[in-house]
Motif scaffolding. Structure first.
Motif, PDB file in Angstrom:
ATOM      1  N   LEU A  32       0.825  -1.213   0.000  1.00 13.31           N
ATOM      2  CA  LEU A  32       0.000   0.000   0.000  1.00 13.31           C
ATOM      3  C   LEU A  32       0.858   1.261   0.000  1.00 13.31           C
ATOM      4  CD1 LEU A  32      -2.946  -0.558   2.497  1.00 13.31           C
ATOM      5  CD2 LEU A  32      -3.098  -0.163   0.045  1.00 13.31           C
ATOM      6  N   GLY A  33       2.140   1.104   0.338  1.00 14.52           N
ATOM      7  CA  GLY A  33       3.007   2.280   0.364  1.00 14.52           C
ATOM      8  C   GLY A  33       2.921   3.047   1.670  1.00 14.52           C
ATOM      9  N   LEU A  34       2.469   2.373   2.735  1.00 12.72           N
ATOM     10  CA  LEU A  34       2.346   3.057   4.028  1.00 12.72           C
ATOM     11  C   LEU A  34       3.678   3.152   4.765  1.00 12.72           C
ATOM     12  CD1 LEU A  34      -1.030   1.643   5.419  1.00 12.72           C
ATOM     13  CD2 LEU A  34      -0.625   3.762   4.162  1.00 12.72           C
ATOM     14  N   ILE A  35       4.663   2.371   4.324  1.00 13.97           N
ATOM     15  CA  ILE A  35       5.978   2.422   4.965  1.00 13.97           C
ATOM     16  C   ILE A  35       6.860   3.363   4.156  1.00 13.97           C
ATOM     17  CG2 ILE A  35       8.004   1.092   5.692  1.00 13.97           C
ATOM     18  CD1 ILE A  35       5.442   0.371   7.245  1.00 13.97           C
ATOM     19  N   TYR A  36       7.252   4.468   4.771  1.00 15.25           N
ATOM     20  CA  TYR A  36       8.045   5.467   4.059  1.00 15.25           C
ATOM     21  C   TYR A  36       9.538   5.216   4.185  1.00 15.25           C
ATOM     22  CZ  TYR A  36       3.997   8.494   3.234  1.00 15.25           C
ATOM     23  OH  TYR A  36       2.813   9.012   2.805  1.00 15.25           O
ATOM     24  N   ASP A  37       9.955   4.630   5.290  1.00 19.01           N
ATOM     25  CA  ASP A  37      11.385   4.471   5.484  1.00 19.01           C
ATOM     26  C   ASP A  37      11.663   3.346   6.469  1.00 19.01           C
ATOM     27  OD1 ASP A  37      14.050   5.064   5.100  1.00 19.01           O
ATOM     28  OD2 ASP A  37      14.111   6.635   6.615  1.00 19.01           O
ATOM     29  N   VAL A  38      12.720   2.583   6.192  1.00 18.10           N
ATOM     30  CA  VAL A  38      13.187   1.549   7.113  1.00 18.10           C
ATOM     31  C   VAL A  38      14.681   1.774   7.281  1.00 18.10           C
ATOM     32  CG1 VAL A  38      13.551  -0.923   7.500  1.00 18.10           C
ATOM     33  CG2 VAL A  38      11.476  -0.148   6.315  1.00 18.10           C
ATOM     34  N   LYS A  39      15.104   2.020   8.514  1.00 18.96           N
ATOM     35  CA  LYS A  39      16.531   2.183   8.785  1.00 18.96           C
ATOM     36  C   LYS A  39      16.943   1.166   9.823  1.00 18.96           C
ATOM     37  CE  LYS A  39      17.118   7.165   8.085  1.00 18.96           C
ATOM     38  NZ  LYS A  39      15.861   7.831   8.432  1.00 18.96           N
ATOM     39  N   ILE A  40      18.135   0.641   9.669  1.00 16.48           N
ATOM     40  CA  ILE A  40      18.682  -0.275  10.661  1.00 16.48           C
ATOM     41  C   ILE A  40      19.885   0.420  11.280  1.00 16.48           C
ATOM     42  CG2 ILE A  40      19.762  -2.522  11.054  1.00 16.48           C
ATOM     43  CD1 ILE A  40      16.856  -2.833  10.174  1.00 16.48           C
ATOM     44  N   ASP A  41      19.868   0.487  12.599  1.00 19.26           N
ATOM     45  CA  ASP A  41      20.978   1.101  13.321  1.00 19.26           C
ATOM     46  C   ASP A  41      21.442   0.080  14.362  1.00 19.26           C
ATOM     47  OD1 ASP A  41      22.761   2.682  14.629  1.00 19.26           O
ATOM     48  OD2 ASP A  41      21.286   4.055  15.485  1.00 19.26           O
ATOM     49  N   GLY A  42      22.459  -0.692  14.010  1.00 20.54           N
ATOM     50  CA  GLY A  42      22.899  -1.756  14.900  1.00 20.54           C
ATOM     51  C   GLY A  42      21.810  -2.798  15.033  1.00 20.54           C
ATOM     52  N   LYS A  43      21.290  -2.961  16.266  1.00 21.64           N
ATOM     53  CA  LYS A  43      20.224  -3.947  16.506  1.00 21.64           C
ATOM     54  C   LYS A  43      18.871  -3.258  16.667  1.00 21.64           C
ATOM     55  CE  LYS A  43      23.150  -7.420  18.664  1.00 21.64           C
ATOM     56  NZ  LYS A  43      22.786  -8.589  17.848  1.00 21.64           N
ATOM     57  N   LYS A  44      18.784  -2.061  16.109  1.00 23.22           N
ATOM     58  CA  LYS A  44      17.565  -1.266  16.230  1.00 23.22           C
ATOM     59  C   LYS A  44      16.987  -1.007  14.839  1.00 23.22           C
ATOM     60  CE  LYS A  44      16.423   3.229  18.276  1.00 23.22           C
ATOM     61  NZ  LYS A  44      17.039   4.315  19.062  1.00 23.22           N
ATOM     62  N   ALA A  45      15.684  -1.189  14.702  1.00 25.16           N
ATOM     63  CA  ALA A  45      15.014  -0.861  13.445  1.00 25.16           C
ATOM     64  C   ALA A  45      14.191   0.400  13.661  1.00 25.16           C
ATOM     65  CB  ALA A  45      14.107  -2.008  13.005  1.00 25.16           C
ATOM     66  N   LEU A  46      14.340   1.345  12.745  1.00 32.13           N
ATOM     67  CA  LEU A  46      13.576   2.598  12.810  1.00 32.13           C
ATOM     68  C   LEU A  46      12.685   2.647  11.576  1.00 32.13           C
ATOM     69  CD1 LEU A  46      16.801   4.551  13.581  1.00 32.13           C
ATOM     70  CD2 LEU A  46      14.946   4.305  15.211  1.00 32.13           C
ATOM     71  N   LEU A  47      11.393   2.727  11.803  1.00 28.35           N
ATOM     72  CA  LEU A  47      10.458   2.744  10.682  1.00 28.35           C
ATOM     73  C   LEU A  47       9.629   4.007  10.705  1.00 28.35           C
ATOM     74  CD1 LEU A  47      10.779  -0.386  11.692  1.00 28.35           C
ATOM     75  CD2 LEU A  47       9.018  -0.763  10.007  1.00 28.35           C
ATOM     76  N   ASP A  48       9.501   4.616   9.535  1.00 27.15           N
ATOM     77  CA  ASP A  48       8.555   5.721   9.365  1.00 27.15           C
ATOM     78  C   ASP A  48       7.394   5.148   8.581  1.00 27.15           C
ATOM     79  OD1 ASP A  48      10.327   7.395  10.578  1.00 27.15           O
ATOM     80  OD2 ASP A  48      10.794   8.580   8.795  1.00 27.15           O
TER      81      ASP A  48
END
Length: 104
Positions: A32-48
């Motif tokens: 659907l395009g609802l996920i704008y960004d996926v970042k991985i920082d070490g063992k952390k996932a950051l999602l917009d």
């Protein structure tokens, strides 16, 4: 340049995102395009992520579903889901597959 582990983790995150569906639309939130960004920082996932509308009845539920799904990835220790309204979602953000499925 992205190291291989990050790229593998992002693929795993995307796989999990494809298991979460918008209850009103029979298409997963990734298509659907609802996920704008996926970042991985070490063992952390950051999602917009965004929602189809600010008045979406699942506004409270969907981000938690996303967080829980991504938390199943054992390599991750933390998952942060941020709901953003900019840019606003519209049908152009959907994948071609999703548009075909919904006859748009």
């Amino acid at each position: 340049f992205m190291d291989e582990n990050k790229s593998i983790l992002i693929d795993k995150v995307v796989e999990k995102l494809k298991t979460v569906y918008d209850p009103e639309i029979p298409v997963d939130i990734y298509e659907l395009g609802l996920i704008y960004d996926v970042k991985i920082d070490g063992k952390k996932a950051l999602l917009d992520m965004t929602l189809t509308s600010p008045h979406c009845p699942v506004a409270e539920i969907l981000p938690n579903q996303v967080k829980r799904a991504v938390e199943e990835i054992k390599e991750l220790e933390e998952v942060v889901v941020k709901v953003v309204w900019d840019p606003p979602w519209d049908k152009t953000k959907m994948s071609e597959a999703a548009r075909l499925q919904l006859n748009l």
